[in-house]
Scaffold this motif. Structure first.
Motif, PDB file in Angstrom:
ATOM      1  N   TYR C  19      -8.902  35.854 -11.899  1.00 15.13           N
ATOM      2  CA  TYR C  19      -9.411  37.134 -11.405  1.00 15.13           C
ATOM      3  C   TYR C  19     -10.903  37.307 -11.617  1.00 15.13           C
ATOM      4  O   TYR C  19     -11.521  38.208 -11.051  1.00 15.13           O
ATOM      5  CB  TYR C  19      -8.636  38.297 -12.041  1.00 15.13           C
ATOM      6  N   LEU C  20     -11.481  36.445 -12.466  1.00 16.94           N
ATOM      7  CA  LEU C  20     -12.901  36.579 -12.790  1.00 16.94           C
ATOM      8  C   LEU C  20     -13.768  36.616 -11.525  1.00 16.94           C
ATOM      9  O   LEU C  20     -14.607  37.519 -11.384  1.00 16.94           O
ATOM     10  CB  LEU C  20     -13.311  35.418 -13.710  1.00 16.94           C
ATOM     11  N   PRO C  21     -13.609  35.683 -10.590  1.00 18.34           N
ATOM     12  CA  PRO C  21     -14.466  35.706  -9.404  1.00 18.34           C
ATOM     13  C   PRO C  21     -14.359  37.017  -8.638  1.00 18.34           C
ATOM     14  O   PRO C  21     -15.374  37.595  -8.248  1.00 18.34           O
ATOM     15  CB  PRO C  21     -13.943  34.548  -8.544  1.00 18.34           C
ATOM     16  N   MET C  22     -13.117  37.515  -8.468  1.00 13.11           N
ATOM     17  CA  MET C  22     -12.945  38.751  -7.710  1.00 13.11           C
ATOM     18  C   MET C  22     -13.590  39.927  -8.421  1.00 13.11           C
ATOM     19  O   MET C  22     -14.191  40.800  -7.808  1.00 13.11           O
ATOM     20  CB  MET C  22     -11.455  39.039  -7.514  1.00 13.11           C
ATOM     21  N   ALA C  24     -16.152  39.804 -10.454  1.00 13.70           N
ATOM     22  CA  ALA C  24     -17.604  39.715 -10.312  1.00 13.70           C
ATOM     23  C   ALA C  24     -18.049  40.277  -8.965  1.00 13.70           C
ATOM     24  O   ALA C  24     -18.989  41.068  -8.880  1.00 13.70           O
ATOM     25  CB  ALA C  24     -18.051  38.259 -10.459  1.00 13.70           C
ATOM     26  N   VAL C  25     -17.341  39.867  -7.912  1.00 12.28           N
ATOM     27  CA  VAL C  25     -17.697  40.332  -6.576  1.00 12.28           C
ATOM     28  C   VAL C  25     -17.560  41.850  -6.493  1.00 12.28           C
ATOM     29  O   VAL C  25     -18.443  42.545  -5.968  1.00 12.28           O
ATOM     30  CB  VAL C  25     -16.810  39.647  -5.519  1.00 12.28           C
ATOM     31  N   LEU C  28     -20.407  43.581  -8.348  1.00 13.34           N
ATOM     32  CA  LEU C  28     -21.682  43.469  -7.647  1.00 13.34           C
ATOM     33  C   LEU C  28     -21.716  44.318  -6.369  1.00 13.34           C
ATOM     34  O   LEU C  28     -22.779  44.698  -5.904  1.00 13.34           O
ATOM     35  CB  LEU C  28     -21.966  42.008  -7.305  1.00 13.34           C
ATOM     36  N   GLY C  36     -30.484  39.431  -6.663  1.00 16.08           N
ATOM     37  CA  GLY C  36     -30.222  39.053  -8.047  1.00 16.08           C
ATOM     38  C   GLY C  36     -28.904  39.588  -8.566  1.00 16.08           C
ATOM     39  O   GLY C  36     -28.191  40.314  -7.876  1.00 16.08           O
ATOM     40  N   LEU C  37     -28.627  39.202  -9.782  1.00  8.82           N
ATOM     41  CA  LEU C  37     -27.330  39.517 -10.351  1.00  8.82           C
ATOM     42  C   LEU C  37     -27.428  40.531 -11.494  1.00  8.82           C
ATOM     43  O   LEU C  37     -26.459  40.787 -12.164  1.00  8.82           O
ATOM     44  CB  LEU C  37     -26.672  38.228 -10.867  1.00  8.82           C
ATOM     45  N   VAL C 229     -23.027  33.240   3.201  1.00  2.98           N
ATOM     46  CA  VAL C 229     -23.201  32.511   1.944  1.00  2.98           C
ATOM     47  C   VAL C 229     -24.271  31.443   2.143  1.00  2.98           C
ATOM     48  O   VAL C 229     -25.141  31.222   1.299  1.00  2.98           O
ATOM     49  CB  VAL C 229     -21.887  31.858   1.487  1.00  2.98           C
ATOM     50  N   VAL C 233     -26.100  35.596   0.153  1.00  4.68           N
ATOM     51  CA  VAL C 233     -25.228  36.757   0.270  1.00  4.68           C
ATOM     52  C   VAL C 233     -25.949  38.050   0.027  1.00  4.68           C
ATOM     53  O   VAL C 233     -26.927  38.106  -0.726  1.00  4.68           O
ATOM     54  CB  VAL C 233     -24.037  36.685  -0.708  1.00  4.68           C
ATOM     55  N   ILE C 237     -21.795  41.964   1.776  1.00  6.00           N
ATOM     56  CA  ILE C 237     -20.739  40.943   1.804  1.00  6.00           C
ATOM     57  C   ILE C 237     -19.819  41.118   0.593  1.00  6.00           C
ATOM     58  O   ILE C 237     -18.605  40.979   0.693  1.00  6.00           O
ATOM     59  CB  ILE C 237     -21.362  39.532   1.823  1.00  6.00           C
ATOM     60  N   HIS C 238     -20.407  41.474  -0.547  1.00  3.82           N
ATOM     61  CA  HIS C 238     -19.566  41.763  -1.726  1.00  3.82           C
ATOM     62  C   HIS C 238     -18.621  42.905  -1.431  1.00  3.82           C
ATOM     63  O   HIS C 238     -17.425  42.861  -1.758  1.00  3.82           O
ATOM     64  CB  HIS C 238     -20.436  42.144  -2.938  1.00  3.82           C
ATOM     65  N   SER C 241     -15.923  41.720   0.890  1.00  8.20           N
ATOM     66  CA  SER C 241     -14.962  40.863   0.187  1.00  8.20           C
ATOM     67  C   SER C 241     -14.028  41.698  -0.671  1.00  8.20           C
ATOM     68  O   SER C 241     -12.824  41.436  -0.754  1.00  8.20           O
ATOM     69  CB  SER C 241     -15.705  39.868  -0.695  1.00  8.20           C
ATOM     70  N   PHE C 245     -10.044  41.898  -0.425  1.00  8.37           N
ATOM     71  CA  PHE C 245      -9.191  41.668  -1.590  1.00  8.37           C
ATOM     72  C   PHE C 245      -8.170  42.795  -1.752  1.00  8.37           C
ATOM     73  O   PHE C 245      -6.985  42.550  -1.970  1.00  8.37           O
ATOM     74  CB  PHE C 245     -10.067  41.548  -2.835  1.00  8.37           C
TER      75      PHE C 245
END
Lengths: 297, 351, 261
Positions: C19-22, C24-25, C28, C36-37, C229, C233, C237-238, C241, C245
């Motif tokens: 789930y970490l990637p989702m 993060a998105v 953000l 930047g992040l 991408v 990005v 787009i975040h 996404s 999800f």
């Protein structure tokens, strides 16, 4: 004859059955089998000067696949093939190692919440892979804590990111395929006969021995399906290495894609595809031998 | 009771004429002929694999006979598909439509014949009533108990007013106590409606309890057909004698006066048709006494006596007889006494 | 069942990893800064912009149109195929051939299928301009792999039905048409719906086949995300996404509810 309560004859049944059958079969023949065969034909053709296909029979594409190029033998393409196999193998192995605890954990939840936990595994599986993969690009970027930590520890040059790298590819691949192993494995674990485990413990077997003697054999059907569902598509994976691997860590999937886009060398691309198909069929033959009684879906 | 028309009393409503059924090399039915009068409760009895279910399915139209025909009231049913035969089946699994309520299940056969609405409703109401299902009319099959499901299956078949109702082991899924109850109900229902019932079962008690006649089957043939007491009291073969209840089989030779067994001579009321063969006697027909009987008496010793509550089971030596008597507290192993095999109870078996 | 606590910890950690990637998105997508992040405050802005970005709206429309049309065709063909496979007494050899046809789309790696379509459509184009890359060619491609999944789902349902109910329907005077309408189709419906949902999700999810068969006017959401991408990005787009999800979560829960009934 009477067939499902209907008084009929085989000829009558075939006539009606064909109407049920033909649309799907014609569709699959026309859009999968014929395209597949044209791919085979194409792999024996030549690339023209401007990227067009010249229909001269040649085995050169296959020679190139094995590394024989204009300038003698080079290991590049063979390396890509072997790397694809290796990445698929490591991915499968790690997925299996992670899937066992997860499958047992889910199976040990009370029945009412069990399927919610399972849904937690299924949801990422259905979330678009492109999204999950680009998310890892960010998580492994130079100014994200993971990379920062690696930089502080001296594992990474300052201002470098954790991607593109082989590590990033593995992480992406595991994210992509873990649910493929967990789901079939869970269905085996759920049906596990625990009396065998108790019997083993009764006989003073150690934990490791109990697992390998009493648990592992029972989970083999699910494990086999999971391994096949991971290993075969992992060999042909294109999105993950494309987004996380960078130019130095190409897999077969990228090689094929390159031939159809950048290089415009369709005949060679076709030959590489068939190389991948052969690897897939070998994998499937192993599956047929091991897991005949297990459904793929 | 006017809702269900009685079939005309022709005397023989259904005739099965020399029906043969082969599946590849296997012969399930080897030429069966049988007449079933209107309003009769007939039971096809036999062990699994004897062809009884195949015969039932042939009558229902769910199987085509290899040879022979099935005639109902003068009409040859053989070329008709199942959905055009005036015959209905209660399946072993009940085969209730899981997506339809009890009411809709019962109405299915009526609606598929496009009967008018009022008539459908009237008959469904009648079906619900005679099987006491009114309370469950709107339930789905999975919300019912096994006994209730069975009644729905019965109602669903009966409302069509079939000429013949076929029942394929309808009680095998019920527990023993419920089964006995249902047997009585089924028999009462059949007599009330006056319909022809053909029941398939492997349970001899069930067959005895409900039938007008029993057709005992064995390996694709009819072994013996008769009323329950005929088949029980006068079995024609060893198979019949042993399949229905317990029987003592005595092997021996024909003798001018009757029969000669290893342990002595016995008088019979019929001359055996063979030189060497069997006679049978039911355990409850053997009489035990202290004094020598006038005829067919044997001096025996009790090998074992088992008290069974309602009766006592005794094994005798040296003739190896099994006897069922009223409980005798004094009867003990080793005791010597007389056993009488009454002439009228000794059955000469044909084979 | 007692489990070693280590197993539980590993399991939770693995789930977190998934789930970490989702996560993060999603985080953000609420971040104020465009570049930047680093976190610089919460905002709904990017979601707002999403719905005024014609490119994204067009891609969303294409995605759903593609999924809906291909699912419709695949559900009909797949259901018929399943019935044909399970309810007709094909000779053994034909049955084997049909089984292979059924499994072929399942086992062919998607990239091979995709390039085969590229080659075939190239040839078909010489006959008809219908096969120019676009929504039509994408539908053709999607249906091809969806058929198999629908057929497999419906077939397992058919297998579980047995033949008792068919015989009962016939015994109760049903004609073939009446039996199909009132018995077979209603009983198959859960399988058909499950198969259609599977096909729909597979279509929404597909990247590779769309990537190879799409044309300039038939961009879908996965293609759009992939393209951005490559370009770099944006928080939009975040946001997109994250919405996709959430839609997936809903679809999974709905299908769980349907199939567990």
């Amino acid at each position: 004859m009477v067939w499902f309560g209907e008084l009929t004859t085989p000829a009558q049944l075939y006539r009606r059955g064909l109407w049920f059958l033909l649309p799907a079969v014609v569709w699959i023949l026309g859009l999968l089998v014929i395209p597949g065969l044209s791919l085979v034909a194409l792999s024996f053709a030549e690339r023209g000067q401007y990227g067009e296909v010249v229909w001269n029979f040649t085995l050169e594409n296959y020679a190139r696949l094995l590394g024989f190029g204009l300038f003698g033998w080079s290991p590049d393409t063979v390396l890509i093939l072997l790397r694809s196999l290796w990445v698929a193998f490591v991915t499968t192995l790690i997925c299996v190692l992670l899937a066992y605890p997860l499958a047992f954990f889910i199976a040990s939840r009370p029945p009412r919440t069990r399927y919610l936990w399972l849904a937690l595994v299924i949801i990422p599986f259905w979330t678009n892979l492109v999204i999950r993969t680009y998310a890892w690009q960010m998580l492994l970027a130079p100014d994200f804590p993971f990379a920062k930590l690696a930089q502080t520890l001296g594992l990474l040059a300052p201002d470098a990111g954790l991607y593109p790298s082989p590590l990033a590819v593995y992480i992406g691949m595991i994210t992509a395929f873990l649910p493929f192993v967990v789901m079939p494995l869970f269905s085996s674990v759920e049906r596990l006969d625990w009396s065998l485990v108790e019997a083993a413990q009764d006989l003073y077997a150690s934990r490791v021995r109990t697992f390998f003697q009493a648990v592992w054999p029972q989970t083999l059907p699910g494990l086999t399906v999971g391994v096949i569902l991971t290993f075969i598509p992992a060999m042909g994976m294109f999105v993950v290495p494309d987004l996380l691997g960078g130019a130095k860590y190409l897999l077969v999937g990228n090689l094929i894609q390159q031939q159809f886009y950048a290089s415009r060398d369709w005949p060679y691309g076709a030959a590489v595809s068939l190389g991948l198909m052969v690897m897939t069929l070998v994998g499937l033959a192993l599956y047929r031998r091991r897991g005949k009684d297990v459904d793929l879906v | 009771m006017t809702a269900v028309a009685r079939p005309p009393a022709t005397g023989k409503s259904l005739s099965i004429e020399n029906v043969v059924k082969r599946f590849g090399d296997f012969t399930a039915l080897g030429g069966v002929s049988l007449e079933v009068p209107s309003g009769e409760f007939l039971t096809l009895l036999g062990p699994s694999g004897c062809g009884k279910t195949t015969l039932l399915r042939i009558i229902a139209g769910l199987e085509v006979p290899t040879e022979g025909r099935v005639v109902l009231l003068g009409q040859d049913l053989t070329p008709l598909p199942a959905n055009r035969r005036p015959v209905n089946t209660v399946f072993q699994s009940y085969a209730l439509f899981p997506h339809l309520t009890v009411r809709e299940n019962i109405a299915f056969g009526l609606k598929s014949r496009r009967m008018d609405k009022q008539e459908v409703e009237r008959r469904v109401r009648y079906g619900l009533e005679i099987l006491q299902l009114e309370k469950f009319a709107e339930r789905l099959p999975h919300q019912l108990s096994g006994g209730q499901r069975q009644r729905v299956a019965l109602a669903r078949a009966l409302v069509n007013e079939p000429q013949v109702l076929l029942l394929d082991e309808p009680m095998s899924a019920l527990d023993a106590k419920l089964r006995a109850e249902v047997q009585v109900q089924l028999r009462r229902l059949q007599q009330q409606l006056g319909l022809t019932f053909i029941l398939v079962t492997h349970d001899q008690d069930e067959a005895m309890a409900v039938s007008d006649r029993i057709a005992l089957m064995r390996m694709g043939h009819l072994e013996q057909v008769g009323t329950p007491d005929e088949v029980y009291e006068r079995p024609r073969t060893r198979y019949a004698a042993e399949f229905l209840g317990a029987a003592n089989l005595i092997k021996g030779q024909r003798h001018p006066m009757g029969f000669e067994a290893p342990f002595g001579k016995l008088a019979l009321n019929r001359t055996p048709p063979w030189d060497e063969g069997y006679v049978a006697i039911r355990p409850e027909r053997v009489r035990l006494s202290e004094v020598e009987p006038r005829q067919n008496g044997l001096r025996v010793r009790v090998r074992e006596a088992v008290y069974r509550g309602a009766y006592q089971e005794v094994w005798l030596e040296p003739c190896d007889l099994r006897v069922r008597t009223a409980p005798h507290p004094t009867l003990q192993a080793g005791q010597e006494l007389w056993a009488e095999l009454p002439v009228d109870s000794l059955v000469v078996l044909d084979e | 069942m007692r489990l070693n606590p280590l197993i539980g910890i590993t399991a939770i950690a693995t789930l977190a990893f998934l789930y970490l990637p989702m996560l993060a998105v999603a985080v953000l997508s609420f971040n104020k800064t465009r570049y930047g992040l680093t976190w610089s405050g919460f905002t709904w802005d990017w979601y707002g912009r999403l719905f005024s970005n014609p490119e994204i709206l067009e891609a969303a429309r294409n995605t759903f149109l593609l999924a809906a049309l291909s699912t419709l065709v695949a559900t009909v063909l797949g259901t018929l195929f399943a019935i044909a496979l399970e309810r007709y007494p094909w000779p053994r050899k034909s049955q084997g051939f049909l089984e292979n046809i059924l499994y072929l789309p399942v086992v062919t790696p998607d990239i091979i299928f995709a390039v085969a379509l590229v080659v075939a459509f190239g040839a078909f184009r010489m006959v008809s301009s219908l096969f120019e890359p676009g929504l039509f060619t994408m539908i053709l491609g999607h249906v091809t792999f969806q058929i198999a999944f629908v057929a497999l789902t419906v077939r397992s349902r058919l297998k579980s039905l047995g033949h008792d109910l068919d015989e009962a329907a016939r015994d109760l005077y049903a004609s073939y048409g009446y039996y199909v309408r009132r018995v077979l189709l209603p009983l198959l419906m859960p399988g058909i719906v499950a198969g259609a949902m599977l096909a729909f999700t597979l279509s929404l999810d597909d990247f590779v086949i769309s990537f190879f068969t799409a044309g300039p006017t038939s961009q879908t959401l996965p293609l759009l995300i992939y393209a951005s991408v490559r370009r770099g990005v944006t928080p939009e787009i975040h946001a997109l996404s994250t919405l996709i999800f959430l839609l997936t979560v809903l679809l999974v829960l709905a299908s769980e509810r349907l199939t567990r009934r």
